[in-house]
Each structure stands twice: as structure tokens, then as C-alpha cells.
Design a protein around this motif. Structure first.
Motif, short mmCIF file in Angstrom:
data_model
loop_
_atom_site.label_atom_id
_atom_site.label_comp_id
_atom_site.label_asym_id
_atom_site.label_seq_id
_atom_site.Cartn_x
_atom_site.Cartn_y
_atom_site.Cartn_z
N UNK A 138 -11.68 -20.09 50.64
CA UNK A 138 -11.90 -18.74 50.10
C UNK A 138 -12.55 -18.72 48.72
N UNK A 139 -12.16 -19.58 47.77
CA UNK A 139 -12.84 -19.51 46.47
C UNK A 139 -14.34 -19.78 46.54
N UNK A 140 -14.79 -20.46 47.60
CA UNK A 140 -16.22 -20.72 47.76
C UNK A 140 -17.00 -19.51 48.23
N UNK A 141 -16.39 -18.72 49.12
CA UNK A 141 -17.14 -17.60 49.68
C UNK A 141 -16.78 -16.23 49.10
N UNK A 142 -15.60 -16.11 48.51
CA UNK A 142 -15.14 -14.79 48.08
C UNK A 142 -16.09 -14.09 47.08
N UNK A 143 -16.58 -14.76 46.03
CA UNK A 143 -17.43 -14.04 45.09
C UNK A 143 -18.65 -13.38 45.74
N UNK A 144 -19.18 -14.00 46.77
CA UNK A 144 -20.34 -13.44 47.47
C UNK A 144 -19.95 -12.25 48.34
N UNK A 145 -18.73 -12.25 48.86
CA UNK A 145 -18.28 -11.22 49.81
C UNK A 145 -17.35 -10.20 49.18
N UNK B 99 -26.30 -13.95 53.81
CA UNK B 99 -27.55 -14.56 53.35
C UNK B 99 -27.45 -15.04 51.91
N UNK B 100 -26.72 -14.30 51.08
CA UNK B 100 -26.52 -14.76 49.70
C UNK B 100 -25.71 -16.04 49.65
#
Length: 291
Positions: free
Chosen positions: A100-107, A243-244
Motif C-alpha cells: 500500500x505505501x507504494x501505490x497509495x499516494x498515486x491513488x 497510468x501515473x
């Protein structure tokens, strides 16, 4: 056609694990190549032994099998590199989609508000630390999980937090979650704001979307869904976030909130994402070997 590395059967390391056997058959039927790795050896830290059955010089390859910690995936990549093979999904991209810390900022705009802290297996987190951790979240209920998984089957004792502002309840549930996860605690604890989702016959309306190179290529019911057909989610905002993130092959589990907005519940690396029992293996395999 890139070869596909499947987990072997723990009782017979010369064949594909039964859970993935039909997929592997479809790969071979389409002219693809299958090789085997030993997931158990990999988890025990012996990556070179785990890839001993992988032919030398395969160049690029997909992994397809059970989840593994990001550190073990990096060890797998290194061991394969020593045999002349490279995973199509590199360790950095695997971690970004898997934790989650890898993808959360983008989502962040399309998923429930979340906070997290690194936590060792078995670590007792102080009540005041937890109270401070959840301060950025809106008041009300929440859930606790680790960087990868929750314990939703123990909903009331180790997942759902009725009131994030009530320190004793928050602490009790988070500590019980950490206790039950034992050595399988992945990365740390995550606390997420609770959102109410629409339900079909008492089951959340949740769909798994499989994205390849930023495009939604396959929609399936969530693996835990009792239904064999999912809904058709609106994906415009979610697609922009995918995509981001920039990961080649990922899944998003999306659910319909009661206000009619589709929200991302979870993101995952598609190599370790499960298919619903009713889903077409040939459609899925086509994504792998026609890339």
C-alpha cells in the motif's frame, strides 16, 4: 512469447502447483514456455535453489504464482539474473503495486484515506502512537491491515475499528491484528477510513480489474465473490491513477460506494493476483503470452 515461471507443486516439484495447472496448460497450448520455481524454498531464503529448474538464458520472463514479500521477490530477480533471465516486472515495480505505501499516494483521490507505520512482526505498538497515527483520518470507523493483507475473516476482533477516536478499542484491535499475523505481518500496519459500499445479497459489489500497460484488459469478479458475473465499473479516474503509477501489469479491486462512486479498495501486482473460479483462463493467459 515470454516464458512464464509458475510455482511448482510442493509434493511433486516436477509439475505446476495444482492451483495454477489449468493456466499453465493454456500457456503450453498457445505455444508458450513454462518453467518452475520452488516457492517454499524461496520463502526460506534459498533463491538459487528455488530457481534451479529454470533453464539458463531465458532472458525476460513473467512470474505467476503465490504472493511473496517484496524482499523475496528481489531475491528471486537476483537469482534469475545469475541464470541469464530477467523478470518483466522488476522488484521496484512489484513493491510499488504490491504494498500500500507504494501505490497509495498515486491513488489517494480514488481510495479510502489511509495512514501507516513500519511495524515488526509481534511488535506491541503503544496506544499513544496509534492515536497520533490516525489523527489525519476522518473521525468514525476504520479498518486495520498490513501493507498487503487484512484479516477480514476476523472482522470484529482484528479488522474493523468502530471508532478511530476511541483509543482503547483502536489499540485492542490493532494489537490483535498484529498478534494474529505473527511472522506474516507484511511491512507494517495500515489504518484506513471505513467507507460503506453497495451490496448484492449482503455481499459488497466488488470487481477485479486487470490492467496491462495502463489499459483495462480484463474484468472479473473479486475472487471472494459468490457471483460469477461482476458489475461494469466506471474507470476514468482510476485509469488516470493506474497510468501515473506506471506499473506494467496490475490489478485494482474496485467497489461501488453507496453514493454511486467507484472506489479502489486494493491494488496488487497482477502476477500474484488470483482469478475468480468462473474466470476464463484463456483470456488471462493471452495477456501474458501475447505481450
Amino acid at each position: 512469447m515470454p516464458p512464464v515461471l509458475y510455482c511448482c507443486d510442493p509434493l511433486n516439484p516436477r509439475r505446476v502447483d495444482e492451483h495454477f495447472a489449468l493456466e499453465a496448460q493454456e500457456v503450453r497450448a498457445r505455444g508458450g514456455e513454462v518453467a518452475l520455481i520452488d516457492h517454499d524454498l524461496l520463502l526460506r531464503g534459498d533463491a538459487d535453489a528455488a530457481v534451479a529448474r529454470v533453464p539458463s538464458g531465458l532472458q525476460s520472463a513473467w512470474y505467476r504464482g503465490w504472493m511473496m514479500p517484496s524482499a523475496r521477490y528481489a531475491e528471486l530477480a537476483a537469482a534469475l539474473s545469475r541464470r541469464g533471465a530477467a523478470l518483466i516486472v522488476d522488484p521496484g515495480r512489484y513493491r510499488a503495486a504490491h504494498e500500500l505505501p507504494g501505490w497509495y499516494p498515486t491513488f489517494a483521490e480514488v481510495t479510502p484515506a489511509s495512514v501507516w507505520r513500519p511495524t515488526r512482526p509481534g511488535e506491541v505498538v503503544a496506544a499513544d502512537e496509534l492515536t497520533e497515527l490516525v489523527q489525519p483520518l476522518p473521525p468514525g470507523p476504520g479498518i486495520v491491515k498490513d501493507y498487503v493483507k487484512s484479516r477480514k475473516d476476523e472482522w470484529h476482533q482484528a479488522c474493523f475499528i468502530p471508532d478511530l477516536t476511541e483509543s482503547a478499542g483502536l489499540t485492542r484491535i490493532v494489537r490483535r491484528f498484529v498478534e494474529l499475523q505473527e511472522d506474516y505481518l507484511a511491512g507494517g500496519i495500515v489504518v484506513r477510513a471505513f467507507e460503506t459500499f453497495a451490496r448484492r445479497e449482503s455481499v459488497a459489489a466488488e470487481v477485479r480489474v486487470w490492467w496491462f500497460d495502463g489499459e483495462p484488459r480484463l474484468l472479473t469478479p473479486h475472487p471472494d465473490s459468490p457471483f460469477d458475473r461482476g458489475l461494469a465499473p466506471g474507470l476514468e479516474q482510476i485509469a488516470a491513477a493506474v497510468r501515473r503509477l506506471g506499473c506494467r501489469f496490475i490489478t485494482t479491486d474496485v467497489a461501488l460506494r453507496t453514493d454511486g462512486v467507484w472506489r479502489v479498495v486494493e491494488v496488487g501486482d497482477a502476477q500474484v493476483s488470483d482469478l475468480h473460479r468462473s474466470s476464463s483462463r484463456d483470456e488471462f493467459v493471452a495477456l501474458l503470452i501475447d505481450s
